[in-house]
Design an enzyme around this catalytic site. Structure first.
Site, PDB file in Angstrom:
ATOM      1  N   HIS B 217      85.421  58.097  30.927  1.00 43.52           N
ATOM      2  CA  HIS B 217      85.323  59.175  29.938  1.00 43.52           C
ATOM      3  C   HIS B 217      84.681  60.395  30.572  1.00 43.52           C
ATOM      4  O   HIS B 217      84.109  61.232  29.890  1.00 43.52           O
ATOM      5  CB  HIS B 217      84.474  58.749  28.750  1.00 43.52           C
ATOM      6  CG  HIS B 217      84.840  57.422  28.197  1.00 43.52           C
ATOM      7  ND1 HIS B 217      84.189  56.264  28.530  1.00 43.52           N
ATOM      8  CD2 HIS B 217      85.821  57.069  27.355  1.00 43.52           C
ATOM      9  CE1 HIS B 217      84.750  55.251  27.889  1.00 43.52           C
ATOM     10  NE2 HIS B 217      85.732  55.712  27.178  1.00 43.52           N
ATOM     11  N   GLY B 405      84.263  64.483  17.371  1.00 43.84           N
ATOM     12  CA  GLY B 405      83.905  63.309  16.576  1.00 43.84           C
ATOM     13  C   GLY B 405      83.129  63.705  15.332  1.00 43.84           C
ATOM     14  O   GLY B 405      83.427  63.251  14.220  1.00 43.84           O
ATOM     15  N   SER B 446      78.169  58.344  17.242  1.00 43.56           N
ATOM     16  CA  SER B 446      77.603  59.261  16.258  1.00 43.56           C
ATOM     17  C   SER B 446      78.191  58.973  14.890  1.00 43.56           C
ATOM     18  O   SER B 446      77.495  59.082  13.877  1.00 43.56           O
ATOM     19  CB  SER B 446      77.858  60.709  16.671  1.00 43.56           C
ATOM     20  OG  SER B 446      79.238  60.987  16.660  1.00 43.56           O
TER      21      SER B 446
END
Lengths: 581, 581
Positions: B217, B405, B446
């Site tokens: 990532h 996100g 999150s």
């Protein structure tokens, strides 16, 4: 860009070695490429495919039950040589004849055609079906000039399944031709790949822009536009491909199509699936039923950023073969029953020894041989010195491999010439050995043509007499005749022929006039160099790639330019005392 | 870079739709991901894998006979939500229990752990095996902290084959744990990918240089070196992996290993084969026998340029399962007998209606609900305004997805809050609906944490009384307790906790002191903002990614920063008249 390599000139050989080592259950190496590692039914047709390396899984990755029986694997972006193709076809042959199939590029056509002739002459019935799916590469009225891109997969898949089903050669050819006629592709590109050891990509498209009509070797597109949304691209693809339906397909409505959404290397799976979703919806709206679509990487160009859509308009027979199972290193589907492995020893061909017996040569011819070697040395040296320049010139309208292809050929020719002299060869045989080594190692169009030229010259010189100016001039005329019949180009087509014709005409005229060979050759080399430079004012030969006027005007043809360089380099080795009048 | 998309925020949904449309014979969609389209034997273990999207064929591409039974498919680089995992596992369940397996990342651990607990509570026996193959991500003494990269494939493959063979859950877990213990990977990277709609890659490495220890990532590596030759890279890979042999493997000599040479996206097949040839030679020299190697793309990161080598040290049982057939969209080998297709209707789950029945609420609570909605609106607005900034901050030490996100979560929460108010919900239920929508749509770490916080707050507020300052302060304290037990971070770890702790401490102390809620919240938000800024002076929390001191020092933690932004935005909606003391 390509970052991982050892010696760039050995890259293709090393990738084939690694590929074979990784897939011993699928393929075994033979001279020139690979054939299946598993046993085939005897008296069935063998499908032999091939082309340059750099397009994995095309071509070696498509060898295995359900698709190809063998693949001739050329150097990077360069056609395999005639010898490679013949060697693979012999090893793949099951007694039912050979179908040669490959994407339609000039170098491949030269070498596969020559291989077809040789195999037929050897008593192996051989036919050819060229893949011409790229609708952007020529208009519908000139379909035979279209390039082969990802449509390779549908044609190979169907031909391989038909062979597997036991169809005889004529029937496999019929099905493969129908598959090609029913296959249409359209592609777009964002950036070209950077070949191993090169510092620049083969082409670039400005940021945010997209080239229409991709070439998998960096050939220029037919236009440019802003990058659309995924759905905008789907719309473009579907509109372009529905605008040219194949014969026998009156309307898309109610038809069944196989589909290949092909990423060229760095347009990745996630993007492809987003685009596929949009394509599927649009085709459904047009009344088309999609049959077993393939979304992924099937005909790549290293890490080129590009994508193409292929539609393959099915009938019942084609659908049967499209759906059939296949088990190859790079493409698997459905059910393929396990096949016994060919024993490791049985199929492995030894590379033919270069120490083959020499034709006996006269004293005079053997005495002249070192001067031929010196000329070949000069050729290899001048190519070494200009390899990058030649690549750069070729990349403007072609695939950028002219420099490394010429280098591979000239290097191999130099080694073969030295070996031949040490083995006692005469002048003619030295050239013949050099010719074979050149075309075998260089591959591609230029490899085939330089093989033809050197062979013609060597044959004329022979091993009897010391070569004189007349023999050499006649040999040059033979070489020109060979090129013309082989390559079918004329003066003004912006090819090597533009340089050879004035060279040969000058050489022959001056030798007939009684000039020393050295003087005549000097004048001929000057004429060739001038003619090569003049090709900068010509558009590229139609059929090689779509004209891309802004870029190719002002750039000489790479083949003509290298011919001029070689003619000049050889002139320096022809002092008056070397050759009789 | 990623060039083809429609709405970047809908990219993951669209790629899943396209993926499902392309592979109807392999997968069928369920809420949260995909399960097999083919029938499974009842009472067998179901392997459910999952993770963020962007790693194709991981994870959806590995669903099918021989590997996984289902895959929870999160947003780009974001863990699937707990709800997604539970939904996929329920649909995949065959009555023999569930094995959850996935690469070891914080967000995935949070959500898969919660899903495991929920599934067990529902009576579906569920176990977990995390993949921790990346030896560069933590020392051998802390193997449990290592990330999962291409070793996912060997663990999933073996676990899936064991389930297929009829092993009971405990035995599948044993085999999967052994496979993970025997799997080691080491990777290198040249450039990061650029996510859809982003303008910058997640990371770059200077031209000619190579990062050691890749993160799929964009997590930073552990060092940097000049790009070596293909054989130099093979040497590095082999040395790193032979230097850390798993327990039970005393020496490489005489051992059998499975091998995965994985390209991350734009290191292409030709390069991989050249490198593979060198690796195979070096392993042979070390006395190792390679069993059915895989060379290709198995765990990608869009078009990231990187490559990893995975060695999987076999025993007889592991080898049997490694060699077993598999038939999934992205990985096929050997022979898999055809399975009957599940009927199209039977398995398709409808998305649960958002019009579920509301808990009856008091007049007071319903009257207060619009003020909760206003606060959620303010959260969504401030995140919209800072989405790129948050992504940029997160990309320094993380995967750069924090902004999108949070945006997905806040946008979904806003819609859910409005819908709840329209359906007559009380203040507490509005927050509970918003919490569920946030964690379900945001996924990732999150998303899970914001779901926990909003749920704790909503539960405390309830639907009986109008929310007052004390209820809100107590709810905030509950939220902090939830975060601490869930995420296991402490102050100073450079996470969101660094901002929440001073926020809650300030809010609670001031409310107890009798301040108005608006004033107390203002002060708490200021404390949170200051604490978030102070995280710039901390090294990142160990375990998330290797410290990369030069880059992460001077950059605040993205989660702490977004918490500060939200606290401040909400403060503006809390006028004194809104809430009682």
């Amino acid at each position: 860009m390509t970052r991982l390599f050892n010696d760039p000139t050995a890259f293709a050989d090393e990738l084939i070695d690694g590929f074979v080592a990784a897939h011993p259950g699928h393929v075994r190496p033979v001279r020139g490429g690979v054939v299946r590692a598993t046993r085939c039914t005897s008296d069935t047709v063998a499908l032999v495919i091939g082309g340059g390396s750099g397009h994995y899984p095309a071509f070696g990755g498509l060898v295995g039950p359900g698709i190809a029986h063998g693949a001739a694997m050329g150097n990077l972006f360069a056609s395999p040589s005639t010898q490679q193709i013949v060697s693979v076809a012999r090893a793949a042959s099951n007694g039912g004849g050979i179908l040669l199939s490959y994407g339609n590029y000039a170098g491949d056509v030269l070498n596969f055609d020559a291989a077809e002739a040789q195999l037929n002459a050897e008593g192996i019935p051989t036919r050819t079906v060229r893949v011409t799916d790229d609708i952007a590469s020529a208009p519908a009225s000139e379909k035979h000039r279209r390039r082969g891109i990802a449509g390779d997969l549908t044609v190979f898949k169907v031909a391989g399944a038909a062979a597997e089903a036991g169809y005889v050669l004529d029937e496999v050819v019929r099905v493969a031709e129908l598959a090609n006629e029913r296959t249409r592709s359209f592609g777009v590109a964002f950036t070209g790949c950077t070949l191993p050891g090169a510092s620049e990509p083969l082409f670039t498209v400005p940021e945010g822009r997209m080239a229409l009509g991709l070439g998998i070797h960096g050939e220029p597109g037919i236009g440019e536009t802003d990058i659309p949304s995924a759905d905008g691209l789907a719309q473009l693809f579907v509109e372009e491909l529905l605008a040219e339906l194949p014969e026998g397909v009156a309307s898309p409505k109610g038809r069944r199509v196989a589909l290949v959404l092909n990423g060229l290397g760095s347009v990745k799976y996630e993007e492809l699936y987003v685009v596929y979703g949009c394509i599927a919806r649009r085709l459904q709206e047009a009344g088309v039923t999609i049959v077993e679509p393939e979304v992924g990487e099937f005909c790549t160009s290293f890490d080129m950023a590009g994508v193409s859509l292929t539609l393959f308009w099915l009938d019942t027979e084609l659908e049967l073969f499209w759906r059939a199972g296949a088990d190859t290193p790079g493409f698997r589907k459905g059910l393929v029953s396990p096949r016994p492995r060919v024993s490791a020893e049985s199929g492995v061909q030894k590379k033919p020894s270069s120490e083959a017996v020499m034709v006996p040569a006269s004293e005079e011819s053997r005495a002249a041989a070192p001067r031929i070697v010196a000329a070949v040395d000069a050729i290899a040296a001048v190519i070494d010195a200009h390899v990058e320049e030649l690549g750069r010139i070729d990349a403007v309208a072609g695939d950028g491999d002219h420099g490394i292809g010429m280098q591979r050929g000239a290097t191999a020719a130099r080694a073969a010439a030295h070996a031949a002299v040490e083995a006692g060869a005469g002048a003619g045989s030295v050239l013949l050995r050099a010719a074979d080594a050149w075309s075998d190692r260089a591959g591609g169009t230029s490899g085939a043509l330089w093989g033809v030229m050197l062979r013609a010259l060597g044959t004329r010189i022979g091993d009897e007499d010391a070569p004189d100016a007349h023999a050499i001039a006649e040999g040059a005329a033979d070489a020109l005749a060979g090129i013309r019949s082989y390559g079918k180009a004329e003066v003004g087509d912006k090819t090597m022929v533009d340089a050879i014709v004035p060279f040969v005409e000058t050489l022959v005229a001056r030798v007939i006039d009684g000039e020393q060979l050295g003087d005549a050759w000097d004048a001929a080399a000057a004429a060739a160099t001038a003619a090569a430079a003049a090709t900068a004012d010509l558009l590229p030969r139609v059929g090689r790639a779509r004209p891309h006027a802004e870029k190719s005007l002002g750039t000489p043809d790479a083949g003509a330019h290298s011919f001029g360089l070689i003619a000049t380099a050889v002139a320096a080795t022809l002092t008056r005392k070397d050759f009789a009048r």
